[in-house]
Design a protein around this motif. Structure first.
Motif, PDB file in Angstrom:
ATOM      1  N   LEU A   1       0.799  -1.228   0.000  1.00  0.00           N
ATOM      2  CA  LEU A   1       0.000   0.000   0.000  1.00  0.00           C
ATOM      3  C   LEU A   1       0.835   1.284   0.000  1.00  0.00           C
ATOM      4  O   LEU A   1       0.382   2.316  -0.470  1.00  0.00           O
ATOM      5  CB  LEU A   1      -0.920   0.025   1.237  1.00  0.00           C
ATOM      6  CG  LEU A   1      -1.977  -1.086   1.306  1.00  0.00           C
ATOM      7  CD1 LEU A   1      -2.658  -1.096   2.672  1.00  0.00           C
ATOM      8  CD2 LEU A   1      -3.021  -0.919   0.196  1.00  0.00           C
ATOM      9  N   VAL A   2       2.034   1.220   0.552  1.00  0.00           N
ATOM     10  CA  VAL A   2       2.864   2.418   0.689  1.00  0.00           C
ATOM     11  C   VAL A   2       4.047   2.302  -0.276  1.00  0.00           C
ATOM     12  O   VAL A   2       4.679   1.258  -0.364  1.00  0.00           O
ATOM     13  CB  VAL A   2       3.356   2.574   2.153  1.00  0.00           C
ATOM     14  CG1 VAL A   2       4.249   3.803   2.306  1.00  0.00           C
ATOM     15  CG2 VAL A   2       2.163   2.661   3.098  1.00  0.00           C
ATOM     16  N   ASP A   3       4.329   3.385  -1.020  1.00  0.00           N
ATOM     17  CA  ASP A   3       5.340   3.297  -2.070  1.00  0.00           C
ATOM     18  C   ASP A   3       6.742   3.644  -1.604  1.00  0.00           C
ATOM     19  O   ASP A   3       7.716   3.203  -2.203  1.00  0.00           O
ATOM     20  CB  ASP A   3       4.926   4.199  -3.237  1.00  0.00           C
ATOM     21  CG  ASP A   3       3.636   3.718  -3.868  1.00  0.00           C
ATOM     22  OD1 ASP A   3       3.655   2.635  -4.462  1.00  0.00           O
ATOM     23  OD2 ASP A   3       2.596   4.388  -3.724  1.00  0.00           O
ATOM     24  N   ALA A   4       6.868   4.471  -0.569  1.00  0.00           N
ATOM     25  CA  ALA A   4       8.209   4.835  -0.092  1.00  0.00           C
ATOM     26  C   ALA A   4       8.113   5.330   1.336  1.00  0.00           C
ATOM     27  O   ALA A   4       7.134   5.973   1.721  1.00  0.00           O
ATOM     28  CB  ALA A   4       8.818   5.933  -0.969  1.00  0.00           C
ATOM     29  N   ILE A   5       9.147   5.010   2.097  1.00  0.00           N
ATOM     30  CA  ILE A   5       9.291   5.524   3.460  1.00  0.00           C
ATOM     31  C   ILE A   5      10.451   6.522   3.446  1.00  0.00           C
ATOM     32  O   ILE A   5      11.542   6.212   2.954  1.00  0.00           O
ATOM     33  CB  ILE A   5       9.633   4.384   4.451  1.00  0.00           C
ATOM     34  CG1 ILE A   5       8.470   3.401   4.598  1.00  0.00           C
ATOM     35  CG2 ILE A   5      10.058   4.950   5.819  1.00  0.00           C
ATOM     36  CD1 ILE A   5       7.285   3.910   5.384  1.00  0.00           C
ATOM     37  N   ILE A   6      10.198   7.707   3.973  1.00  0.00           N
ATOM     38  CA  ILE A   6      11.253   8.715   4.081  1.00  0.00           C
ATOM     39  C   ILE A   6      11.426   9.062   5.557  1.00  0.00           C
ATOM     40  O   ILE A   6      10.578   9.729   6.137  1.00  0.00           O
ATOM     41  CB  ILE A   6      10.890   9.979   3.266  1.00  0.00           C
ATOM     42  CG1 ILE A   6      10.598   9.602   1.812  1.00  0.00           C
ATOM     43  CG2 ILE A   6      12.022  11.015   3.346  1.00  0.00           C
ATOM     44  CD1 ILE A   6      10.100  10.760   0.946  1.00  0.00           C
ATOM     45  N   PRO A   7      12.509   8.572   6.181  1.00  0.00           N
ATOM     46  CA  PRO A   7      12.762   8.944   7.573  1.00  0.00           C
ATOM     47  C   PRO A   7      13.486  10.296   7.610  1.00  0.00           C
ATOM     48  O   PRO A   7      14.325  10.580   6.756  1.00  0.00           O
ATOM     49  CB  PRO A   7      13.698   7.837   8.085  1.00  0.00           C
ATOM     50  CG  PRO A   7      14.037   6.979   6.904  1.00  0.00           C
ATOM     51  CD  PRO A   7      13.508   7.619   5.671  1.00  0.00           C
ATOM     52  N   ARG A   8      13.131  11.097   8.580  1.00  0.00           N
ATOM     53  CA  ARG A   8      13.867  12.345   8.818  1.00  0.00           C
ATOM     54  C   ARG A   8      14.228  12.379  10.281  1.00  0.00           C
ATOM     55  O   ARG A   8      13.352  12.580  11.127  1.00  0.00           O
ATOM     56  CB  ARG A   8      13.001  13.556   8.480  1.00  0.00           C
ATOM     57  CG  ARG A   8      12.895  13.789   7.004  1.00  0.00           C
ATOM     58  CD  ARG A   8      12.086  15.009   6.674  1.00  0.00           C
ATOM     59  NE  ARG A   8      12.543  16.198   7.354  1.00  0.00           N
ATOM     60  CZ  ARG A   8      12.264  17.437   6.952  1.00  0.00           C
ATOM     61  NH1 ARG A   8      11.538  17.631   5.862  1.00  0.00           N
ATOM     62  NH2 ARG A   8      12.686  18.465   7.630  1.00  0.00           N
ATOM     63  N   GLY A   9      15.483  12.178  10.584  1.00  0.00           N
ATOM     64  CA  GLY A   9      15.879  12.181  11.986  1.00  0.00           C
ATOM     65  C   GLY A   9      17.289  11.668  12.122  1.00  0.00           C
ATOM     66  O   GLY A   9      18.073  11.709  11.165  1.00  0.00           O
ATOM     67  N   GLY A  10      17.599  11.155  13.287  1.00  0.00           N
ATOM     68  CA  GLY A  10      18.963  10.721  13.570  1.00  0.00           C
ATOM     69  C   GLY A  10      19.282   9.367  12.963  1.00  0.00           C
ATOM     70  O   GLY A  10      18.437   8.696  12.360  1.00  0.00           O
ATOM     71  N   ALA A  11      20.526   8.976  13.153  1.00  0.00           N
ATOM     72  CA  ALA A  11      21.021   7.727  12.576  1.00  0.00           C
ATOM     73  C   ALA A  11      20.233   6.519  13.073  1.00  0.00           C
ATOM     74  O   ALA A  11      19.968   5.582  12.313  1.00  0.00           O
ATOM     75  CB  ALA A  11      22.506   7.560  12.904  1.00  0.00           C
ATOM     76  N   ALA A  12      19.813   6.548  14.337  1.00  0.00           N
ATOM     77  CA  ALA A  12      19.110   5.386  14.891  1.00  0.00           C
ATOM     78  C   ALA A  12      17.756   5.185  14.201  1.00  0.00           C
ATOM     79  O   ALA A  12      17.352   4.057  13.916  1.00  0.00           O
ATOM     80  CB  ALA A  12      18.915   5.554  16.396  1.00  0.00           C
ATOM     81  N   LEU A  13      17.065   6.294  13.905  1.00  0.00           N
ATOM     82  CA  LEU A  13      15.778   6.189  13.213  1.00  0.00           C
ATOM     83  C   LEU A  13      15.965   5.596  11.813  1.00  0.00           C
ATOM     84  O   LEU A  13      15.223   4.696  11.390  1.00  0.00           O
ATOM     85  CB  LEU A  13      15.108   7.567  13.116  1.00  0.00           C
ATOM     86  CG  LEU A  13      13.839   7.611  12.256  1.00  0.00           C
ATOM     87  CD1 LEU A  13      12.732   6.763  12.876  1.00  0.00           C
ATOM     88  CD2 LEU A  13      13.355   9.045  12.051  1.00  0.00           C
ATOM     89  N   HIS A  14      16.969   6.110  11.094  1.00  0.00           N
ATOM     90  CA  HIS A  14      17.232   5.587   9.752  1.00  0.00           C
ATOM     91  C   HIS A  14      17.541   4.096   9.798  1.00  0.00           C
ATOM     92  O   HIS A  14      17.047   3.310   9.000  1.00  0.00           O
ATOM     93  CB  HIS A  14      18.383   6.362   9.110  1.00  0.00           C
ATOM     94  CG  HIS A  14      17.973   7.718   8.638  1.00  0.00           C
ATOM     95  ND1 HIS A  14      17.652   8.000   7.343  1.00  0.00           N
ATOM     96  CD2 HIS A  14      17.775   8.873   9.328  1.00  0.00           C
ATOM     97  CE1 HIS A  14      17.305   9.274   7.230  1.00  0.00           C
ATOM     98  NE2 HIS A  14      17.373   9.822   8.426  1.00  0.00           N
TER      99      HIS A  14
END
Lengths: 429, 429
Positions: free
Chosen positions: A202-215
């Protein structure tokens, strides 16, 4: 496992609604997208007191929970900040719309005519931390590029984000569009984020914005494709040729200073200065201007000797000071034997932004060709690696991976293409 | 965990060597890349007996292990096939090289000059099944686009792939290039594949080529970005306007037949025919030509009544016959009330290739605009969704995801860009 937060259905339902909304969004004219962004700016201004009230509750709760002052500052909205956010939305409405662009149609030997057409990605999942302005920025960029978006902010900003979501959804309804085009996940449980990361149908892309741990969390858990970014080591190589003229030396000191101190917490701030041995004589002048701004230098033995000879303070660098992102007023320093050693060092440690300061065009071109980072710069501050500074108008994130988008991601990076084939009853031989 | 296969170091070492080789490859001139591909074609021809001998051992082992005839056929190389592979390598050498292309330099208000330059992705991991020709095809495309590649073929082809790797590495050495630019994983253990999928600090992209289970395994386990593809449902909508003229009816039957029977095992073969109620009168003629080729039809009640009225056989469709990829001489059939119902159906089930047969330009444009698939076609067979047919010259895979590449992936899709910034001591204000 998927117990719903009181006000919201299970995340799969949220995503299905986003997908349905995305089908409407992908065929919207540019004019209608501009209209919805202007409606959003109006809603933000009209709802100022509600939004600031919700934000004040978040701030009070954060303070009561003992969050640090810097964290609380990042989540606080002021009237001026809110008006700034509304103006940013209007600025996004002024960007050129990449959706619908077509490549020239090619007639192929089989007789079919082929082109590609630029289309929205579809449904985005954006995961970020405490700054509520991201909620509106990302919604505006998603809508202008014809995408639906599911937003997952920090748990400290749930009230602010809910108030902002109401403003965004009111604008969508006012323009006759499905409000599910922009949805905020209100349940702050980590399981909901995990659910989002795995909705690859259902979701085409995830874009994390945050620190290294989140990525890292996203990369390790997502089955939806993730665009990682915003993290990386920034190098600047000072070539001997840039120190022959006093004006160049002054410029070098200014670029290094700007690279390090203009915004030390940014991902495009300088981490490691590589100094050509032939440029060592000007290092004290550069180090002095850094020290005057409170920058801590961690230097290799040769640089250390040079600096202490000039009566300047520095710490001995550990191996771990290289290839490290400092995000603070600290940087590492290393003397190299020339361009080749600099290039080898950057090949081992770089991927984000790397700069050469040189007067030698051949050295510059070798640097640009060999360095494989999101941005490579000659005689300019790495702080220019930013969507606004590179002319994109706005950015949703800075990608440091190579697939899909590299460097600042603007509207175009939120789109993809589809093949369009026109025939007249053509069959494959 | 990382115990080495006798002849090869741990996979992390393999990937580090690939990364080092990639640094050489990314700056190679087009001429040198062409030279190495011609050297490869020569090596393949010169080593014909060794390669065929290794392949014969794979074939014998597969037969002894009781592998099916189709599987054995797919792994068998003949002298003609090997010469065909060599000719394909030379064809790749004739494709235009996207590496080094630059966008026009823009002077921005800050005074910096900005462009993007096209560069190789770096290190690719390609995972595939039994066909040894893929080893050479992918190596040629990777080298021509300046990428290093780690290949993981099926365990049935380890001997063939080792012989082919020797040919490829001999060509690299002959041209003075690092042989680690192309490496085959010889240990067939699944753990080695898992290792490859998790080397996200060294490998830039994973491209699986194979069945749905392989793609799923990669998506669920990889931390390296994966480009999934080659899997999906193909729809063809027959609009009433395409049945007014007997020539159109004949063409419609030809396109449907070509879509289904030209290569039923291909991912771009037809799965579901949607028939406009206004076109129902011509369905028997189309069904007859399909039946004559042994196609099994699974029809909804309305189509079933129409067909049995014309004395034609069909099976009642189950719900699971829709949204299903058959990869065989079976297809599903459904009557719809017109374009809107067709579009809703495709929105629920499509993502690969979808076709409309129509004489109505407005209907065609609505279809092209609304359908969100890798390829959308008007009056043409879905079998044209193929790198060669769409003019790419060759393809490494067909992507059905939206990030990075969509549809057939040629040389350009094996590249990315980097930002290049030129200044004269510019700092950010």
């Amino acid at each position: 496992m998927t117990t719903a937060f009181p006000e919201q259905g299970p995340l799969r339902v949220v995503a299905q609604q986003a997908r349905t909304a995305a089908r409407t969004l992908r065929s919207l004219s540019t004019e209608r997208k501009i209209a919805v962004l202007h409606a959003l700016a109006r809603e933000l201004r009209a709802r100022e007191s509600q939004i600031l009230e919700a934000n004040a509750q978040d701030v009070a709760a954060a303070q009561a929970a003992g969050l640090g002052a810097a964290m609380v500052d990042r989540l606080r909205l002021t009237p001026a900040a809110l008006h700034g956010i509304a103006a940013d939305v209007e600025a996004v409405a002024g960007l050129s719309d990449p959706v619908g662009e077509s490549t020239p149609e090619k007639l192929l030997p089989s007789g079919i005519r082929v082109s590609t057409r630029r289309v929205p990605l579809g449904v985005l999942g954006v995961i970020y931390e405490s700054r509520p302005n991201v909620t509106v920025d990302v919604a505006a960029l998603a809508l202008m590029s014809g995408n639906a978006v599911i937003l997952r902010g920090g748990k400290e900003t749930v009230r602010s984000n809910t108030a902002l979501e109401e403003a965004i959804q009111a604008a969508l309804r006012a323009e006759g569009l499905p409000q599910e085009a922009v949805q905020v996940i209100r349940d702050p449980a980590r399981e909901r984020m995990l659910e989002l990361l795995k909705l690859d149908d259902l979701v085409d892309a995830i874009i994390p914005r945050g620190g290294a741990a989140l990525h890292r969390f996203c990369v390790e858990n997502a089955t939806v494709p993730v665009i990682v970014g915003g993290i990386g080591v920034v190098h600047l190589y000072l070539d001997g040729s840039f120190t022959q003229d006093p004006n160049d030396v002054r410029r070098a000191a200014e670029v290094v200073l700007n690279a390090k101190v203009q915004k030390p917490s940014a991902c495009n701030a300088l981490d490691t200065l590589l100094v050509d041995r032939a440029a060592l004589t000007v290092l004290p002048q550069i180090a002095q201007s850094l020290a005057a701004q409170g920058v801590e230098l961690r230097a290799d033995p040769e640089a250390l000797t040079c600096l202490s000879g000039a009566g300047l303070q520095a710490h001995p660098a550990q191996e771990s000071d290289y290839g490290q992102e400092f995000l603070a007023l600290t940087m590492s320093l290393k003397v190299v034997a020339g361009l080749d050693e600099a290039l080898n060092f950057i090949a081992a440690h770089g991927n984000h932004t790397d700069v050469i300061l040189t007067r030698d065009a051949a050295q510059a071109e070798r640097f640009v060709q060999d360095v494989d980072s999101a941005a490579v710069m000659v005689n300019a501050s790495p702080r220019f690696n930013d969507g606004g500074q590179l002319g994109l108008g706005a950015e949703v994130a800075i990608s440091t991976q190579k697939l899909h988008a590299r460097g600042p991601m603007g509207l175009r990076e939120l789109t993809t293409t589809k093949w369009v084939v026109m025939g007249d009853g053509h069959t494959r031989a």
